[in-house]
Scaffold this motif. Structure first.
Motif, PDB file in Angstrom:
ATOM      1  N   GLY A 247       0.823  -1.212   0.000  1.00 16.33           N
ATOM      2  CA  GLY A 247       0.000   0.000   0.000  1.00 16.33           C
ATOM      3  C   GLY A 247       0.848   1.250   0.000  1.00 16.33           C
ATOM      4  N   SER A 248       1.987   1.191   0.709  1.00 20.90           N
ATOM      5  CA  SER A 248       2.889   2.348   0.733  1.00 20.90           C
ATOM      6  C   SER A 248       3.585   2.552  -0.600  1.00 20.90           C
ATOM      7  N   GLU A 249       3.560   1.525  -1.449  1.00 23.92           N
ATOM      8  CA  GLU A 249       4.169   1.624  -2.784  1.00 23.92           C
ATOM      9  C   GLU A 249       3.133   1.895  -3.871  1.00 23.92           C
ATOM     10  N   GLY A 250       1.890   2.180  -3.462  1.00 29.50           N
ATOM     11  CA  GLY A 250       0.898   2.615  -4.440  1.00 29.50           C
ATOM     12  C   GLY A 250      -0.236   1.659  -4.714  1.00 29.50           C
ATOM     13  N   TYR A 251      -0.234   0.465  -4.107  1.00 28.07           N
ATOM     14  CA  TYR A 251      -1.361  -0.434  -4.336  1.00 28.07           C
ATOM     15  C   TYR A 251      -2.596   0.100  -3.616  1.00 28.07           C
ATOM     16  N   ASP A 252      -3.703   0.210  -4.351  1.00 26.96           N
ATOM     17  CA  ASP A 252      -4.941   0.776  -3.811  1.00 26.96           C
ATOM     18  C   ASP A 252      -6.040  -0.289  -3.840  1.00 26.96           C
ATOM     19  N   PRO A 253      -6.437  -0.835  -2.689  1.00 30.38           N
ATOM     20  CA  PRO A 253      -7.468  -1.880  -2.654  1.00 30.38           C
ATOM     21  C   PRO A 253      -8.819  -1.416  -3.188  1.00 30.38           C
ATOM     22  N   ARG A 254      -9.051  -0.104  -3.263  1.00 26.54           N
ATOM     23  CA  ARG A 254     -10.336   0.396  -3.745  1.00 26.54           C
ATOM     24  C   ARG A 254     -10.475   0.248  -5.251  1.00 26.54           C
ATOM     25  N   HIS A 255      -9.349   0.145  -5.956  1.00 27.42           N
ATOM     26  CA  HIS A 255      -9.419   0.164  -7.418  1.00 27.42           C
ATOM     27  C   HIS A 255      -8.612  -0.935  -8.104  1.00 27.42           C
ATOM     28  N   HIS A 256      -7.575  -1.460  -7.462  1.00 25.45           N
ATOM     29  CA  HIS A 256      -6.641  -2.344  -8.139  1.00 25.45           C
ATOM     30  C   HIS A 256      -7.029  -3.825  -8.032  1.00 25.45           C
ATOM     31  N   THR A 257      -6.438  -4.614  -8.929  1.00 26.32           N
ATOM     32  CA  THR A 257      -6.648  -6.063  -8.957  1.00 26.32           C
ATOM     33  C   THR A 257      -5.490  -6.770  -8.251  1.00 26.32           C
ATOM     34  N   ALA A 258      -5.715  -8.045  -7.896  1.00 30.61           N
ATOM     35  CA  ALA A 258      -4.663  -8.822  -7.239  1.00 30.61           C
ATOM     36  C   ALA A 258      -4.856 -10.298  -7.526  1.00 30.61           C
ATOM     37  N   ILE A 259      -3.745 -11.025  -7.568  1.00 27.70           N
ATOM     38  CA  ILE A 259      -3.771 -12.472  -7.749  1.00 27.70           C
ATOM     39  C   ILE A 259      -2.766 -13.114  -6.802  1.00 27.70           C
ATOM     40  N   ASP A 260      -3.141 -14.271  -6.269  1.00 28.46           N
ATOM     41  CA  ASP A 260      -2.243 -15.122  -5.493  1.00 28.46           C
ATOM     42  C   ASP A 260      -2.184 -16.470  -6.205  1.00 28.46           C
ATOM     43  N   PRO A 261      -1.060 -16.778  -6.860  1.00 31.84           N
ATOM     44  CA  PRO A 261      -0.963 -18.039  -7.598  1.00 31.84           C
ATOM     45  C   PRO A 261      -0.688 -19.258  -6.716  1.00 31.84           C
ATOM     46  N   ALA A 262      -0.627 -19.056  -5.407  1.00 33.32           N
ATOM     47  CA  ALA A 262      -0.501 -20.173  -4.459  1.00 33.32           C
ATOM     48  C   ALA A 262      -1.497 -19.899  -3.341  1.00 33.32           C
ATOM     49  N   ALA A 263      -2.798 -19.928  -3.688  1.00 31.45           N
ATOM     50  CA  ALA A 263      -3.850 -19.313  -2.871  1.00 31.45           C
ATOM     51  C   ALA A 263      -4.435 -20.205  -1.789  1.00 31.45           C
TER      52      ALA A 263
ATOM     53  N   GLY B 269       4.474  -1.851 -14.237  1.00 28.86           N
ATOM     54  CA  GLY B 269       4.219  -0.905 -13.157  1.00 28.86           C
ATOM     55  C   GLY B 269       3.535  -1.540 -11.968  1.00 28.86           C
ATOM     56  N   GLY B 270       3.100  -2.792 -12.114  1.00 33.66           N
ATOM     57  CA  GLY B 270       2.466  -3.505 -11.011  1.00 33.66           C
ATOM     58  C   GLY B 270       3.493  -4.000 -10.006  1.00 33.66           C
ATOM     59  N   LEU B 271       2.998  -4.467  -8.869  1.00 35.81           N
ATOM     60  CA  LEU B 271       3.866  -4.899  -7.771  1.00 35.81           C
ATOM     61  C   LEU B 271       3.865  -6.410  -7.612  1.00 35.81           C
TER      62      LEU B 271
END
Length: 507
Positions: free
Chosen positions: A70-86, A206-208
C-alpha cells in the motif's frame, strides 16, 4: 473439508471439535481464518502436506505485506490482485477484508481478486474464507481456480501479485516449458524460484510483486540466476527478513524473507533498496537502504552492507583450512558397519550427533551404546588420519546456532589411527593444532554464525558457502584475542579491525 467448513460456520458440537469451535469463536476473523486453513493442512497425510508445501502465511504477516505494498501505491479500492498459491486464502481473504472496510461492493471484490490452487479442497476452502470475509456467496471456481500455477497460462495481468509459494525441488521432466532456465541451475530446480518467475509474468507493467521466500534466495550461490532475473524484470523496492520464524510459521524450518518489486523497468544500479525486518506481530521496519552489488547475480544481503556489520576480508583458506564433506552414507552401506573392530582398517565412525560446539568430539554409536566401525578393504582417502575439526552439516530450528563445530579428540587418532565421518558432517583439516583451535573458535562464534545466516536460510550447511564465508584476517584475530581473550567480543573486534589481506601482505 466438511470438518473445516463446519469449523468456519461454528457448527461442530461434539467432542474435541466442539472445543476447537469454542476456541475459534473467541478469535478475530483473521486468526480464525488462518487456523481453519492450517487445521485443514494438519489433517492431510504428511507426505501430501510436504509435497504441496502447505504452510500458510499468518494474518499479521499478511497484513504487514499488504500495508507495505500500500505504501508503494497499491490501492485496494481500485486495483486487482492475484495469489498463484492461494491455498488458505491468507492474502485473498485479508485483501477482501481491506476492500470491504473501504466500502468496495462484494461483486467488485470478487471480480478483482483471483487465485490459483492445485489442491481442490484448499481451493474450495479458500473461496469459503473469502465468502465469509465479505458476507457474500462465491460461485465455486470463480475466485480460486483449481490448477497447477506452474502450468497455467494467463493472458490477464494484475496490479498486485502476492504469494507465499511452495518450496521444494522439482524435476525438469515435470515442467512443460524451459522458463526454469532463466531462474534455476540444472539439477537444482526449486518450486519457489519457478513461482517467482511466474509471478513477475503475472504483474502488469508498473504492477507490484511481493513474495515470501526462503532467505537463501537473497545470497545463496544456487539462486544467482533468480536474483539476476528479478533485477532484469523489475525494480527492487524492499528486501526484508522475517525475524520471528518460529512464532510466525507452523512447522517451517527455513529462515524466511520477503521481497517487494515493481515490474517493468530493470533495476537501476544507483537505486537504493530498503532493507529491514518484519515479525509476525507488527509492520515492516526498515533498518537501512543501500544499492545492490554491481554484478547482477551477486548476493543481495552480504556482510558489510548493513551499518555496523564489518567485512573481515579473509576466508577459511587464509587460516590454512581444507574442507570436505563427510564420506560415509550409512543407510546405503549397512553391510560395512560393525560394532567391533576386527581389522586394522576398520575405522570408528563419527556421527553428526556426536558433535557439540566447542567440545572434543568422540565416536559413539548411533544407538548411543558402544562405537560404530566402518570396514575398509584397502587404504582410502576417506579415512582422516590427522587432527581435524568436524561440523554438523544439517541443523534444525531448535538449535540456536547454524554453525556447530568441534575438534576431534586427539585420543581418537592415538587409539585407532584415524576415523571416518558420516555424510551429514563436514571435515576441516589444517596445518597444525593451533590453526584448528582458531577455526573451531571462529566457527562457533555468534559473529561468524550471523554472517553465515545472511548467506543461507536453509538448514543444510553449504560447503561452498562456508569456503567463501567472510572471516576476520588471522592477524586481526590474533591481536583481538591478545587484547580481549577468547570471547565473542574478540571476534567482532577482529572483524572491525581487519585490514584487506593485500594491505597486510604489502605491509
Amino acid at each position: 473439508m466438511r470438518i473445516c467448513l463446519g469449523l468456519l460456520q461454528g457448527s461442530p458440537s461434539a467432542g474435541l471439535l466442539a472445543e476447537v469451535t469454542a476456541r475459534l469463536s473467541k478469535l478475530g476473523v483473521d486468526q480464525k481464518h488462518y487456523w481453519v486453513g492450517t487445521f485443514y493442512t494438519l489433517l492431510l497425510p504428511p507426505a501430501v502436506r510436504r509435497a504441496q508445501a502447505a504452510y500458510f502465511t499468518p494474518p499479521n504477516l499478511s497484513k504487514a505485506l499488504i500495508r507495505l505494498v500500500g505504501s508503494e501505491g497499491y490501492d485496494p479500492r481500485h486495483h486487482t490482485a492475484i495469489d498463484p498459491a492461494a491455498g488458505g486464502a491468507a492474502f485473498l481473504s485479508t485483501l477482501a477484508g481491506e476492500m470491504r472496510e473501504l466500502g468496495v461492493p462484494a461483486k467488485d471484490i470478487l471480480r478483482r481478486l483471483h487465485g490459483i490452487e492445485i489442491d481442490r479442497g484448499l481451493a474450495h476452502l479458500s473461496e469459503a474464507l473469502v465468502a465469509d470475509r465479505i458476507d457474500s456467496a462465491v460461485t465455486r471456481g470463480s475466485v480460486v481456480e483449481v490448477r497447477d500455477a506452474l502450468k497455467a497460462r494467463h493472458a490477464k495481468t494484475y496490479d498486485l501479485v502476492i504469494a507465499n509459494p511452495p518450496y521444494g525441488r522439482i524435476s525438469a521432466d515435470a515442467l512443460h516449458d524451459k522458463a526454469w532456465r532463466d531462474v534455476c541451475h540444472p539439477g537444482h530446480i526449486n518450486k519457489y524460484a519457478l513461482f517467482a518467475e511466474r509471478c513477475f509474468r503475472l504483474a502488469k507493467p508498473g504492477g507490484l510483486v511481493t513474495l515470501v521466500l526462503p532467505s537463501s534466495f537473497m545470497a545463496g550461490p544456487l539462486y544467482g540466476k533468480l536474483r539476476a532475473h528479478m533485477r532484469e524484470k523489475g525494480e527492487l523496492l524492499t528486501l526484508g527478513s522475517v525475524t520471528t520464524r518460529n512464532d510466525v510459521f507452523v512447522d517451517v524450518t527455513q529462515d524466511v524473507s520477503i521481497i517487494v518489486a515493481r515490474v517493468g523497468n530493470p533495476h537501476r544500479a544507483d537505486r537504493a533498496v530498503s532493507f529491514g525486518n518484519v515479525t509476525g506481530f507488527g509492520p515492516f521496519k526498515p533498518t537501512f537502504a543501500t544499492t545492490l552489488p554491481a554484478k547482477s547475480d551477486d548476493a543481495w544481503m552480504s556482510a558489510g552492507k548493513q551499518p555496523g556489520v564489518a567485512i573481515g576480508g579473509a576466508t577459511l583458506a587464509d587460516y590454512g583450512a581444507r574442507l570436505r564433506v563427510g564420506y560415509f552414507v550409512w543407510n546405503r552401506e549397512l553391510e560395512r558397519m560393525s560394532k567391533r573392530r576386527s581389522a586394522k582398517l576398520d575405522m570408528p565412525l563419527l556421527w553428526a550427533r556426536n558433535i557439540r560446539a566447542g567440545q572434543f568430539c568422540y565416536p559413539k554409536a548411533k544407538t548411543g551404546k558402544g562405537i560404530d566401525f566402518v570396514r575398509f578393504e584397502e587404504e582410502s582417502s576417506a579415512i582422516v588420519r590427522t587432527n581435524a575439526v568436524v561440523m554438523q552439516r544439517t541443523t534444525n530450528s531448535a538449535q540456536s546456532r547454524r554453525l556447530i563445530a568441534a575438534r576431534v579428540s586427539p585420543s581418537v587418532l592415538k587409539k585407532w589411527g584415524g576415523f571416518v565421518t558420516e555424510n551429514h558432517t563436514l571435515v576441516l583439516t589444517a596445518r597444525n593444532v593451533a590453526a584448528l583451535n582458531t577455526i573451531s573458535f571462529l566457527l562457533n562464534s555468534a559473529a561468524v554464525d550471523a554472517r553465515y545466516r545472511q548467506l543461507s536460510g536453509t538448514a543444510s550447511i553449504s560447503a561452498n558457502l562456508l569456503r567463501n564465508l567472510d572471516l576476520p584476517t588471522p592477524q586481526a584475530l590474533t591481536r583481538a584475542v591478545a587484547k580481549l581473550g577468547l570471547c565473542e567480543e574478540a571476534v567482532e573486534h577482529a572483524y572491525a579491525s581487519s585490514l584487506p589481506l593485500q594491505a597486510v601482505l604489502t605491509a
